[in-house]
Write a protein that holds these residues in place. Structure first.
Motif, PDB file in Angstrom:
ATOM      1  N   ASP A   1       0.858  -1.297  -0.084  1.00 57.90           N
ATOM      2  CA  ASP A   1      -0.071   0.106   0.048  1.00 57.90           C
ATOM      3  C   ASP A   1       0.934   1.287   0.060  1.00 57.90           C
ATOM      4  O   ASP A   1       1.395   1.570   0.880  1.00 57.90           O
ATOM      5  CB  ASP A   1      -0.879   0.005   1.283  1.00 57.90           C
TER       6      ASP A   1
ATOM      7  N   TYR B   1      -7.127  -5.201   5.078  1.00 56.85           N
ATOM      8  CA  TYR B   1      -6.043  -4.885   4.065  1.00 56.85           C
ATOM      9  C   TYR B   1      -5.864  -6.473   3.609  1.00 56.85           C
ATOM     10  O   TYR B   1      -5.452  -6.528   2.637  1.00 56.85           O
ATOM     11  CB  TYR B   1      -4.673  -4.393   4.798  1.00 56.85           C
TER      12      TYR B   1
ATOM     13  N   ALA C   1       0.929  -2.088   4.799  1.00 52.85           N
ATOM     14  CA  ALA C   1       0.039  -1.029   4.781  1.00 52.85           C
ATOM     15  C   ALA C   1       0.726   0.308   5.387  1.00 52.85           C
ATOM     16  O   ALA C   1       1.712   0.229   6.035  1.00 52.85           O
ATOM     17  CB  ALA C   1      -1.117  -1.271   5.729  1.00 52.85           C
TER      18      ALA C   1
ATOM     19  N   ILE D   1     -10.389   0.024   0.270  1.00 51.37           N
ATOM     20  CA  ILE D   1      -9.126  -0.645  -0.122  1.00 51.37           C
ATOM     21  C   ILE D   1      -9.428  -2.013  -0.837  1.00 51.37           C
ATOM     22  O   ILE D   1     -10.034  -3.068  -0.318  1.00 51.37           O
ATOM     23  CB  ILE D   1      -8.495  -0.986   1.353  1.00 51.37           C
TER      24      ILE D   1
END
Length: 565
Positions: free
Chosen positions: A88, A246, A254, A472
């Motif tokens: 991410d 996530y 992340a 996400i």
């Protein structure tokens, strides 16, 4: 006696002929498309072998079998696709912890917040679902004023009528502002005497000086700091739920992209108590530096401790284009959020402050990430870099400009020269394209997040969700970069479309480079971490419009399964 001797000799002979496996793998994966993400063109392997959280072999299945020991698990992918775990580039990890207790006020397709009635309905539902009593604050997230019909905006009167006995805080989709009702304003001591600070926005009721609900940017920061927040114990309990959001998207690293000191403490404690199972990289806000450095001097940055790492310092230069608070060299096509004429947006502070902030960060030997959307804000970032770099602007600092959406071509040239990294946001071509066309015009809107031009100039752009501004969903990130299609089905900047492989690089190898982690993450290579994701289809072998429909089947962090569909 002779028989026994013969059997012993035969067993000894078999034992001698059987090759001893000196380095047996824990798991060997095979039987599907394994995309290594090594190089600028797709490369495939037949198998990979994993041991103790790291990759020990990538290559043919025949060679991989040399690592097959007595306890090795042979995992057949059954035609599915394996990739390195997604990284991410920018989101707000801590926001994921509270989502279950807040109302979803996003417009369709993410929610029903396309009208005042839809927002009120979502807030009423969370009040009932969570049994929120009178006097306690009700939170909502995702309010997008540009998605409201006929310019009818949410205001304090609407919220007062529906919730006369509760403070109500509805967070703007940009996460740079809120709409408050009267009880919430009382809580934060906001009234007609409250001044609008430099770089801030307070929308006033027409014909009066009375705040009408929407408060943004620098005027919002004191509200954010004073907002009621879950206790540290509650946040620690929510860490698993947040990480699972996530992991379900295939993300193994992340970012917490604008961290306050209390949140640093939660993440640090979560790491110490072994509650983190994905890597979380924190970029505390520039406003936290004085307090932060007393507890975590610069030497503490850049290294993981039980999956937690302080990455650098975040500087926010302007606001959001959809909130009309991004800072541009040319004015918006509409008035500002408070009815301002000839509105260019405003920076959070002047150039001198930006220069001094970045110099302090560079002098400490730390990485910096800027938040900058408008081209005038990006100019400020470049000038601050030139000032703070003390005559050495081409040093490899990996300073990252988060969003950089309305970047100009001449600025991209400077990014390449100075080794600055743009972290783009192509999902705006879907979620906010219609707003950008209205506010900036079709031509400028078509050049938002110009991935293809950046790549052609030698840059390594990354591509993020800014979660929880939008969900996400890494498959949607890829889809938006490849197709660039708006909610209304209009192509926004066809010339900036990139290939699916380039879109994958923007959430794997390029992000590993952004984080100084290219030697341990981002591709499937011997010695790197076994951060892996299995997809039900191969993004490189599917119709581009179907990319968003690909599902994550399983996610692994350092060889351990952390999510399974």
């Amino acid at each position: 006696m002779k028989k026994t001797l013969t059997i012993v000799l035969l067993l000894a002979l078999i034992s001698c002929n059987k090759k001893e496996v000196l380095n047996p793998a824990d798991t060997i994966y095979f039987g599907g498309d394994i995309i290594t993400m090594e190089g600028n063109d797709a490369q495939y392997a037949e198998a990979i072998a994993v041991k103790e959280g790291k990759i020990i072999f990538v290559g043919t299945k025949t060679e991989a079998e040399k690592f097959h020991g007595d306890k090795t698990e042979m995992k057949d992918l059954e035609g599915k696709t394996m990739l390195p775990g997604f990284i991410d580039p920018h989101s707000h990890f801590m926001s994921s912890l509270a989502m279950g207790s807040q109302a979803n006020c996003q417009p369709a397709p993410a929610g029903e917040g396309n009208s005042v009635a839809g927002i009120i309905k979502a807030l009423q539902k969370i009040k009932v679902d969570k049994n929120i009593p009178a006097g306690e604050t009700i939170f909502g997230y995702g309010y997008d004023d540009n998605a409201m019909p006929n310019g009818v905006l949410l205001n304090r009167d609407d919220l007062d009528k529906a919730f006369p006995n509760n403070p109500v805080i509805v967070i703007h989709v940009s996460m740079h502002g809120v709409v408050l009702n009267s009880k919430a304003m009382e809580k934060f001591h906001i009234n007609s005497d409250t001044k609008t600070v430099e770089g801030g926005i307070i929308v006033r009721k027409p014909g009066t000086n009375e705040p009408y609900g929407l408060i943004m940017e620098m005027s919002y920061l004191p509200i954010f700091a004073a907002m009621p927040k879950p206790s540290e114990e509650e946040q620690l309990a929510q860490l698993k739920e947040g990480q699972m959001l996530y992991a379900a998207a295939g993300v193994t690293t992340a970012q917490e992209g604008a961290t306050h000191m209390a949140e640093v403490s939660v993440l640090e404690r979560g790491a110490k108590e072994n509650k983190l199972f994905i890597d979380v990289i924190s970029y505390p806000l520039f406003t936290e530096m004085d307090t932060l450095f007393k507890v975590h001097p610069p030497k503490d940055f850049g290294k993981y401790n039980n999956h937690f790492k302080l990455g650098g310092i975040k500087i926010t230069v302007d606001g959001s284009p959809q909130g009309r608070t991004a800072y541009f060299t040319k004015p918006y096509l509409t008035d500002g959020p408070g009815g301002e004429k000839n509105w260019h947006g405003e920076p959070s502070f002047n150039q001198n402050i930006a220069n001094q902030l970045l110099k302090r960060i560079y002098d400490a030997g730390l990485q910096s990430t800027f938040h900058a959307n408008g081209d005038a804000a990006i100019d400020m970032c470049i000038k601050a870099h030139e000032y703070a770099s003390a005559g050495n602007p081409t040093k490899d600092r990996r300073t990252t400009i988060i969003h950089a959406q309305f970047i100009r071509k001449d600025q991209l040239d400077k990014f390449f020269e100075y080794k600055l990294i743009p972290s783009f946001y192509t999902e705006h071509t879907y979620f906010f394209a219609d707003t950008h066309i209205k506010l900036r015009g079709f031509e400028q809107a078509s050049f938002i997040s110009p991935m293809k031009t950046a790549i052609s100039k030698g840059l390594r752009p990354t591509n993020h969700t800014d979660f929880n501004v939008v969900p996400i969903d890494q498959m949607f990130v890829i889809w938006s970069a490849v197709n660039r299609i708006s909610r209304n089905g209009v192509v926004i900047g066809a010339e900036e479309r990139i290939s699916p492989y380039q879109a994958l690089q923007a959430i794997t190898t390029n992000v590993a480079y952004q984080y100084f982690e290219e030697n341990s993450k981002g591709s499937l290579k011997v010695g790197k971490l076994a951060d892996l994701v299995i997809l039900d289809k191969n993004p490189l072998k599917i119709e581009p419009m179907k990319l968003k429909d690909i599902k994550v089947v399983e996610t692994f962090k350092q060889g351990k399964s952390i999510y399974k569909k």
